[in-house]
Design a protein around this motif. Structure first.
Motif, mmCIF file in Angstrom:
data_model
loop_
_atom_site.group_PDB
_atom_site.id
_atom_site.type_symbol
_atom_site.label_atom_id
_atom_site.label_comp_id
_atom_site.label_asym_id
_atom_site.label_seq_id
_atom_site.Cartn_x
_atom_site.Cartn_y
_atom_site.Cartn_z
ATOM 1 N N SER A 1 0.857 -1.183 0.000
ATOM 2 C CA SER A 1 0.000 0.000 0.000
ATOM 3 C C SER A 1 0.889 1.228 0.000
ATOM 4 C CB SER A 1 -0.919 0.019 1.226
ATOM 5 O OG SER A 1 -0.161 0.259 2.403
ATOM 6 N N ARG A 2 0.305 2.343 -0.351
ATOM 7 C CA ARG A 2 1.070 3.584 -0.373
ATOM 8 C C ARG A 2 1.655 3.895 0.997
ATOM 9 N NH1 ARG A 2 0.653 7.773 2.237
ATOM 10 N NH2 ARG A 2 1.579 9.746 1.593
ATOM 11 N N ASP A 3 0.832 3.801 2.040
ATOM 12 C CA ASP A 3 1.293 4.141 3.384
ATOM 13 C C ASP A 3 2.432 3.229 3.836
ATOM 14 O OD1 ASP A 3 -0.526 6.167 3.511
ATOM 15 O OD2 ASP A 3 -1.987 5.070 4.726
ATOM 16 N N LEU A 4 2.288 1.942 3.587
ATOM 17 C CA LEU A 4 3.323 0.998 4.004
ATOM 18 C C LEU A 4 4.617 1.211 3.219
ATOM 19 C CD1 LEU A 4 1.250 -2.308 4.357
ATOM 20 C CD2 LEU A 4 2.204 -0.907 6.208
ATOM 21 N N ALA A 5 4.489 1.464 1.914
ATOM 22 C CA ALA A 5 5.676 1.664 1.087
ATOM 23 C C ALA A 5 6.428 2.926 1.492
ATOM 24 C CB ALA A 5 5.272 1.737 -0.388
ATOM 25 N N VAL A 6 5.699 4.020 1.685
ATOM 26 C CA VAL A 6 6.338 5.275 2.081
ATOM 27 C C VAL A 6 6.992 5.133 3.446
ATOM 28 C CG1 VAL A 6 5.907 7.677 2.717
ATOM 29 C CG2 VAL A 6 4.857 6.734 0.658
ATOM 30 N N ASP A 7 6.316 4.494 4.379
ATOM 31 C CA ASP A 7 6.877 4.316 5.712
ATOM 32 C C ASP A 7 8.133 3.437 5.670
ATOM 33 O OD1 ASP A 7 6.384 4.955 8.572
ATOM 34 O OD2 ASP A 7 6.371 2.770 8.773
ATOM 35 N N TRP A 8 8.113 2.404 4.842
ATOM 36 C CA TRP A 8 9.273 1.518 4.689
ATOM 37 C C TRP A 8 10.475 2.289 4.145
ATOM 38 C CZ3 TRP A 8 10.998 -3.219 5.891
ATOM 39 C CH2 TRP A 8 12.011 -3.793 5.124
ATOM 40 N N MET A 9 10.233 3.152 3.171
ATOM 41 C CA MET A 9 11.327 3.891 2.549
ATOM 42 C C MET A 9 11.807 5.061 3.398
ATOM 43 S SD MET A 9 10.025 3.832 -1.424
ATOM 44 C CE MET A 9 11.521 4.581 -2.068
ATOM 45 N N LEU A 10 10.944 5.584 4.234
ATOM 46 C CA LEU A 10 11.345 6.710 5.085
ATOM 47 C C LEU A 10 11.916 6.273 6.428
ATOM 48 C CD1 LEU A 10 8.522 9.412 4.778
ATOM 49 C CD2 LEU A 10 10.855 9.559 3.914
ATOM 50 N N ARG A 11 11.221 5.355 7.113
ATOM 51 C CA ARG A 11 11.479 5.173 8.533
ATOM 52 C C ARG A 11 11.980 3.793 8.960
ATOM 53 N NH1 ARG A 11 7.181 4.870 11.295
ATOM 54 N NH2 ARG A 11 8.049 5.690 13.228
ATOM 55 N N SER A 12 11.853 2.792 8.119
ATOM 56 C CA SER A 12 12.132 1.441 8.588
ATOM 57 C C SER A 12 13.622 1.210 8.845
ATOM 58 C CB SER A 12 11.627 0.413 7.574
ATOM 59 O OG SER A 12 11.961 -0.892 8.000
ATOM 60 N N LYS A 13 13.933 0.747 10.038
ATOM 61 C CA LYS A 13 15.312 0.393 10.369
ATOM 62 C C LYS A 13 15.686 -0.959 9.777
ATOM 63 C CE LYS A 13 15.343 3.148 14.589
ATOM 64 N NZ LYS A 13 15.487 3.176 16.072
ATOM 65 N N ASP A 14 14.666 -1.721 9.342
ATOM 66 C CA ASP A 14 14.929 -2.996 8.680
ATOM 67 C C ASP A 14 15.299 -2.804 7.210
ATOM 68 O OD1 ASP A 14 14.355 -4.498 10.972
ATOM 69 O OD2 ASP A 14 12.208 -4.455 10.540
#
Length: 313
Positions: A65-78
């Motif tokens: 989803s857009r929200d998950l993708a953006v969050d993954w690219m911005l904030r994910s430490k993984d």
């Protein structure tokens, strides 16, 4: 210079450039998605593919989803290529080479880390996303500006520039690939107002709209945009410009022992091979295929630089 110091400088600047470029890639996906007639969150699949982080995303998420993708690219430490991970890594490398950089550069990197740690401490809403992306670009530009204004033009500066321009060339190829190969809805859209708006978004994402208008005025379509972003040696984010800077800085690092000879050879092959083609030859070859081949060669150049200058010795 010790290989470990060269390694720290190279990756410090590469990670800062990566943080900015990830923000640009997100902005590209956001702008282009807004032009699609039938918007679906699946479109972010292409952005994750272009960022080369789809495999990691799929390992931790069941859907896109857009929200998950953006969050993954911005904030994910993984995600080792997320903005948070990139800025953290840049600061860690800056600490390792603290004596090789000026106090102003260290302060700029540390300021970026503190500001983005606060801005990305929680999920970014769609409303706040544009301002957060601008903040990321602002701090990356500040580090770059302070570097230009305070650093001696020596081998320290050369390794910093190698990291910057390798990462920048990689990003320009990826942003172009998002538009041309993946996000174009269908052949029927080529030349339509939707297609033109999407290409305009590509120019904006690499801060090239002003320069392009100076060169082409109100004219210029997809062919001219691709030519501008690939082959124009005056455009600071074009592939030709970045590869030219790689050649220059590797030449500056040449010694009597001919350090970096293999790296210079690989960069020369890219400049005199793929990047010596005309834009018509590139389009006939296939823009996606051309960009993927360029990304492969840039990756090989990066590994060769690490070997030539004994980064891990």
């Amino acid at each position: 210079m010790l290989g470990k110091t060269a390694n720290g400088l190279f990756w410090m600047y590469r990670y800062m450039e990566r943080a900015e470029n990830t923000a640009r890639l997100i902005e590209t996906g956001q702008r282009i998605a807004l032009t699609r007639l039938n918007q679906t969150d699946e479109e972010w699949l292409s952005v994750l593919q272009s960022a080369d982080c789809l495999e990691g995303f799929n390992a931790t998420h069941d859907e896109i989803s857009r929200d998950l993708a953006v969050d993954w690219m911005l904030r994910s430490k993984d995600n080792s290529s997320s903005v948070v991970s990139s800025v953290n890594a840049a600061r860690q490398n800056a600490r390792l080479v603290r004596t090789a950089i000026t106090g102003e550069v260290w302060e700029a990197v540390n300021s970026a880390y503190m500001a983005l740690k606060k801005a990305l401490s929680r999920k970014v809403s769609e409303r706040d996303l544009p301002s957060v992306l601008r903040l990321i670009r602002h701090h990356a530009a500040l580090v770059r500006g302070v570097t230009h204004g305070t650093m001696l033009r020596n081998d320290i500066y050369d390794f910093a520039r190698l990291g910057t321009f390798l990462e920048r060339a990689d990003n320009t190829a990826r942003i172009l690939d998002v538009k041309y190969y993946v996000l174009l809805p269908s052949a029927r859209s080529v030349g339509t107002s939707i297609d033109n708006v999407q290409w305009e978004s590509i120019l904006r994402s690499v801060s090239a709209r002003g320069g392009f208008r100076m060169e082409y005025g109100a004219g210029g379509g997809p062919r001219e945009i691709a030519d501008f972003l690939i082959l124009d040696k005056r455009m600071p984010r074009s592939l030709a410009f970045c590869v030219g800077k790689l050649c220059d800085n590797l030449d500056y690092l040449a010694t009597e022992e001919d350090a970096g000879a293999a790296s210079r050879e690989k960069v020369g092959m890219l400049r005199n091979g793929l990047l010596s083609k005309s834009i018509d030859d590139i389009l006939d070859y296939g823009l996606h295929e051309f960009l993927q081949k360029t990304l492969q060669e840039l990756s090989m150049i990066s590994r060769q630089i690490e070997q030539d200058f004994r980064f891990y010795a």
